[in-house]
Design an enzyme around this catalytic site. Structure first.
Site, PDB file in Angstrom:
ATOM      1  N   VAL A  97       0.830  -1.207   0.000  1.00  0.00           N
ATOM      2  CA  VAL A  97       0.000   0.000   0.000  1.00  0.00           C
ATOM      3  C   VAL A  97       0.861   1.252   0.000  1.00  0.00           C
ATOM      4  O   VAL A  97       0.617   2.193  -0.764  1.00  0.00           O
ATOM      5  CB  VAL A  97      -0.951  -0.002   1.214  1.00  0.00           C
ATOM      6  CG1 VAL A  97      -1.691   1.335   1.327  1.00  0.00           C
ATOM      7  CG2 VAL A  97      -1.960  -1.142   1.092  1.00  0.00           C
ATOM      8  N   ASP A 113      10.986   3.458   5.467  1.00  0.00           N
ATOM      9  CA  ASP A 113      10.820   2.074   5.911  1.00  0.00           C
ATOM     10  C   ASP A 113      12.009   1.686   6.779  1.00  0.00           C
ATOM     11  O   ASP A 113      13.146   2.099   6.518  1.00  0.00           O
ATOM     12  CB  ASP A 113      10.716   1.132   4.711  1.00  0.00           C
ATOM     13  CG  ASP A 113      10.031  -0.171   5.067  1.00  0.00           C
ATOM     14  OD1 ASP A 113       8.855  -0.353   4.702  1.00  0.00           O
ATOM     15  OD2 ASP A 113      10.671  -1.024   5.729  1.00  0.00           O
ATOM     16  N   GLY A 137     -15.812 -19.942  -7.784  1.00  0.00           N
ATOM     17  CA  GLY A 137     -14.466 -20.493  -7.768  1.00  0.00           C
ATOM     18  C   GLY A 137     -14.174 -21.219  -6.481  1.00  0.00           C
ATOM     19  O   GLY A 137     -15.097 -21.645  -5.761  1.00  0.00           O
ATOM     20  N   GLY A 154      -9.327 -15.401  -1.103  1.00  0.00           N
ATOM     21  CA  GLY A 154      -8.086 -15.460  -0.349  1.00  0.00           C
ATOM     22  C   GLY A 154      -7.415 -14.108  -0.394  1.00  0.00           C
ATOM     23  O   GLY A 154      -8.068 -13.090  -0.597  1.00  0.00           O
ATOM     24  N   CYS A 165      -6.388  -9.308   2.153  1.00  0.00           N
ATOM     25  CA  CYS A 165      -7.433  -8.430   2.706  1.00  0.00           C
ATOM     26  C   CYS A 165      -8.671  -9.166   3.199  1.00  0.00           C
ATOM     27  O   CYS A 165      -9.025  -9.079   4.373  1.00  0.00           O
ATOM     28  CB  CYS A 165      -7.832  -7.382   1.662  1.00  0.00           C
ATOM     29  SG  CYS A 165      -6.531  -6.186   1.296  1.00  0.00           S
ATOM     30  N   LYS A 195      -8.375 -11.533   6.359  1.00  0.00           N
ATOM     31  CA  LYS A 195      -7.977 -10.758   7.535  1.00  0.00           C
ATOM     32  C   LYS A 195      -9.079  -9.782   7.963  1.00  0.00           C
ATOM     33  O   LYS A 195      -9.402  -9.672   9.161  1.00  0.00           O
ATOM     34  CB  LYS A 195      -6.696  -9.984   7.213  1.00  0.00           C
ATOM     35  CG  LYS A 195      -6.264  -8.977   8.263  1.00  0.00           C
ATOM     36  CD  LYS A 195      -4.937  -8.329   7.886  1.00  0.00           C
ATOM     37  CE  LYS A 195      -5.073  -7.359   6.731  1.00  0.00           C
ATOM     38  NZ  LYS A 195      -5.738  -6.095   7.112  1.00  0.00           N
ATOM     39  N   LYS A 235      -4.931 -14.724  -6.839  1.00  0.00           N
ATOM     40  CA  LYS A 235      -5.548 -14.152  -8.025  1.00  0.00           C
ATOM     41  C   LYS A 235      -4.439 -13.920  -9.045  1.00  0.00           C
ATOM     42  O   LYS A 235      -3.245 -13.984  -8.703  1.00  0.00           O
ATOM     43  CB  LYS A 235      -6.260 -12.837  -7.696  1.00  0.00           C
ATOM     44  CG  LYS A 235      -5.330 -11.745  -7.191  1.00  0.00           C
ATOM     45  CD  LYS A 235      -6.070 -10.446  -6.897  1.00  0.00           C
ATOM     46  CE  LYS A 235      -6.564  -9.782  -8.163  1.00  0.00           C
ATOM     47  NZ  LYS A 235      -7.117  -8.436  -7.901  1.00  0.00           N
TER      48      LYS A 235
END
Length: 447
Positions: free
Chosen positions: A11, A30, A256, A260, A263, A266, A324
Site C-alpha cells: 500500500v 521504511d 471459484g 483469499g 485483505c 484478515k 488471483k
C-alpha cells in the site's frame, strides 16, 4: 505538497509512487534498510504490473525518494501517511495494531507541530482516536491533525485503482485535515472521482464493511454454484442474470474455490471481532468466513471425484498458486489448502505459477515445481486450473493430451467450456455447471 509515506510495502509503495506521479514530492520511509537500498537501485520488492516504471519515472524526476531515517523522511512533510501492516493477531483474529502504535510513538518525537497525519492502514474503529492520544501523550506540544484515509487497491490493478478510484473516503474531525486531504487529492478532481468526507470512525468502518460485503458476495455465488451443479443449472448464466440488475452488479460474482489474499480473510475476521467487542454480532459475516474456510478443502473432493474418488498415488498438476492473477501474493490463497488436502489424501503434487513460485517454495513442502503447464502435466492423472492467469486461457490441449497420463481437466475458475474440451478428448469438470446432462427422471422427481 511534501508528503511522507511511512511503510514501503504494497500500500505504501503504490500510494507513494502514484502521489508522486500526481506531482507531489514524496519520501517513502521504511525500517527495512535492505528494502530501501533495493528501491534506490530500482528493484521493486513486490509484483505489481507497471509499478516499476512509475517508480523509476518519479525517482528520475526527483519527486520520489526513499529513506530508512524517520526524522529525515518527515522533516519537510505537510502530510504524513501511515501505511504499515495490520496483520491478524495470532490467537484471536483482531487486527494487530502494534506497528501503527509504534509509528505513532516514533512520530511524536520528530513530527512538525502542525503536520496532518493520515492513517492509510486498515484499522479498527477508534484507531485514529488512539493515535491522536498517543501523539499527545508523548508530545503535548503537538497540534497535529489525525485523519483516516483507507485504501481500496486491488492487487494486480493497484495503479489504475489509485489513479481512477471509484471513490476516496476521507475521515476527518477538523477543517485542517479536510483542507490538507483535499489538496492531496486535487489532481483527481478532473477525473470526477467522488471524495466522501466523513468522521474518522465512519471511514475506518467503511473499509471493513466494503471488504466484508465483497467477500460475502463471492461466498454467495459459490453456494449458488453448488446448487447449480446438483440442479443442472449454469452458475455463469445465473451470475449474468442477477448481475444485470444494477442493484446487484456483475463484479465479484465469479464462482471459484473461495476468496483469499491479504485483505478479505484478515478483514472479515477483524470485523467479526470488532462487532463482538461492541456487542453487535455480524452473523452474515461469520457465516461467510465459515463457508469460505470449508470450500477450499472441498475443492480437493471435486478433484478426487474427477479421477474416480481415490487420490492415492495419483499425480495432480496444479496451475496457479497465487490467490488471483497478476500478483505474487499467496497469502491465504485457496491453493494452499487445496494442496494440503490433496497431500493428505495421498496425491503427488506438481505446481506451476507465473509469478508465485518463489513464495510457494517457502510455504509448501513435498511438491514438485515446474517451469510451464506442459512440464508439470507430463504423466499427470489430472490437470487443475486454480488461478486464472491469462497464459492458462489458451492452453494447447493437443500437446497436453500427448503428455498427460489421462486427459482430464478440473477447471476451478470456469476458464473453458465442456464442449470445447470434449472436442480434444478431455474429461472436463468445472464449478457450478453440470458435468453431465441431468436425467429427466431426476427433474420430474424434483417437481
Amino acid at each position: 505538497m511534501n508528503i511522507a509515506m511511512i511503510g514501503s510495502s504494497y500500500v505504501g509503495l503504490v500510494s507513494g509512487a502514484c502521489l508522486a506521479d500526481f506531482g507531489h514530492r514524496v519520501v517513502c520511509v521504511d525500517k527495512d534498510q535492505a528494502k530501501i537500498e533495493a528501491l534506490r537501485q530500482g528493484r521493486i520488492p513486490i509484483y505489481e504490473p507497471g509499478l516499476d516504471q512509475v517508480v523509476a519515472d518519479n525517482v528520475k524526476a526527483g519527486r520520489l525518494s526513499f529513506t530508512g531515517d524517520l526524522k529525515e523522511g518527515v522533516a519537510q512533510a505537510d502530510v504524513i501517511f501511515v501505511a504499515v501492516g495490520t496483520p491478524s493477531r495470532r490467537g484471536d483474529g483482531h487486527a494487530d495494531m502494534s506497528f501503527v502504535e509504534a509509528a505513532a510513538r516514533e512520530l511524536a518525537e520528530v513530527v512538525r507541530p502542525e503536520t496532518v497525519i493520515v492513517i492509510k492502514s486498515t484499522v479498527p474503529v477508534g484507531t485514529s482516536d488512539k493515535v491522536e492520544h498517543i501523539l499527545l501523550t508523548h508530545n503535548p506540544t503537538l497540534e497535529v491533525s489525525v485523519a483516516s484515509n483507507p485504501e481500496f487497491l486491488r492487487e494486480g490493478s493497484a495503479i489504475a485503482d489509485f489513479k481512477r478510484p471509484d471513490r476516496i473516503i476521507v475521515g476527518v474531525n477538523d477543517e485542517r485535515g479536510r483542507a490538507a486531504l483535499s489538496e492531496v487529492y486535487r489532481p483527481l478532481y478532473l477525473n470526477r472521482s467522488p471524495v466522501l468526507f466523513t468522521s474518522r470512525r465512519t471511514a475506518e468502518l467503511t473499509k471493513y464493511a466494503a471488504n466484508a460485503f465483497l467477500a460475502m458476495k463471492v461466498t454467495f455465488i459459490n453456494e449458488i454454484a453448488d446448487l447449480c451443479e446438483k440442479a443442472g443449472a449454469d452458475v455463469q448464466d445465473v451470475a449474468r442474470g442477477i448481475g444485470l440488475d444494477n442493484r446487484i452488479g456483475a463484479k465479484f460474482l465469479h464462482a471459484g474455490p473461495g476468496y483469499g489474499g491479504s485483505c478479505f480473510p484478515k478483514d472479515t475476521t477483524a470485523l467479526i471481532r470488532i462487532a463482538q467487542d461492541f456487542e453487535s454480532p455480524m452473523r452474515l459475516i461469520e457465516a461467510t468466513v465459515a463457508v469460505n474456510e470449508t470450500r477450499r478443502r472441498a475443492m480437493s473432493r471435486k478433484i478426487a471425484a474427477a479421477v474416480g474418488g481415490d487420490l492415492r498415488d495419483r499425480t495432480v498438476a496444479l496451475l496457479g498458486v497465487t490467490f488471483k492473477p497478476n500478483t505474487d501474493d499467496i497469502r491465504e490463497a485457496p491453493a494452499l489448502a487445496i494442496v494440503q488436502a490433496l497431500q493428505d489424501a495421498g496425491a503427488q503434487i506438481r505446481l506451476y505459477d507465473p509469478a508465485g513460485m518463489d513464495a510457494a517454495r517457502t510455504a509448501i513442502t513435498g511438491v514438485t515445481f515446474g517451469n510451464s503447464p506442459y512440464e508439470i502435466a507430463e504423466g499427470a492423472d489430472v490437470l487443475v486450473i486454480v488461478t486464472e492467469w491469462e497464459e492458462f486461457r489458451a492452453l494447447d490441449f493437443k500437446t497436453l493430451k500427448q503428455v498427460m497420463k489421462s486427459p482430464c481437466l478440473v477447471d476451478l475458475r470456469n476458464v473453458y467450456r465442456r464442449e470445447d474440451l470434449a472436442r480434444h478428448g478431455f474429461r472436463y469438470f468445472s464449478i457450478g455447471r453440470p458435468d453431465h446432462d441431468i436425467p429427466l427422471s431426476f427433474i420430474e422427481a424434483a417437481e
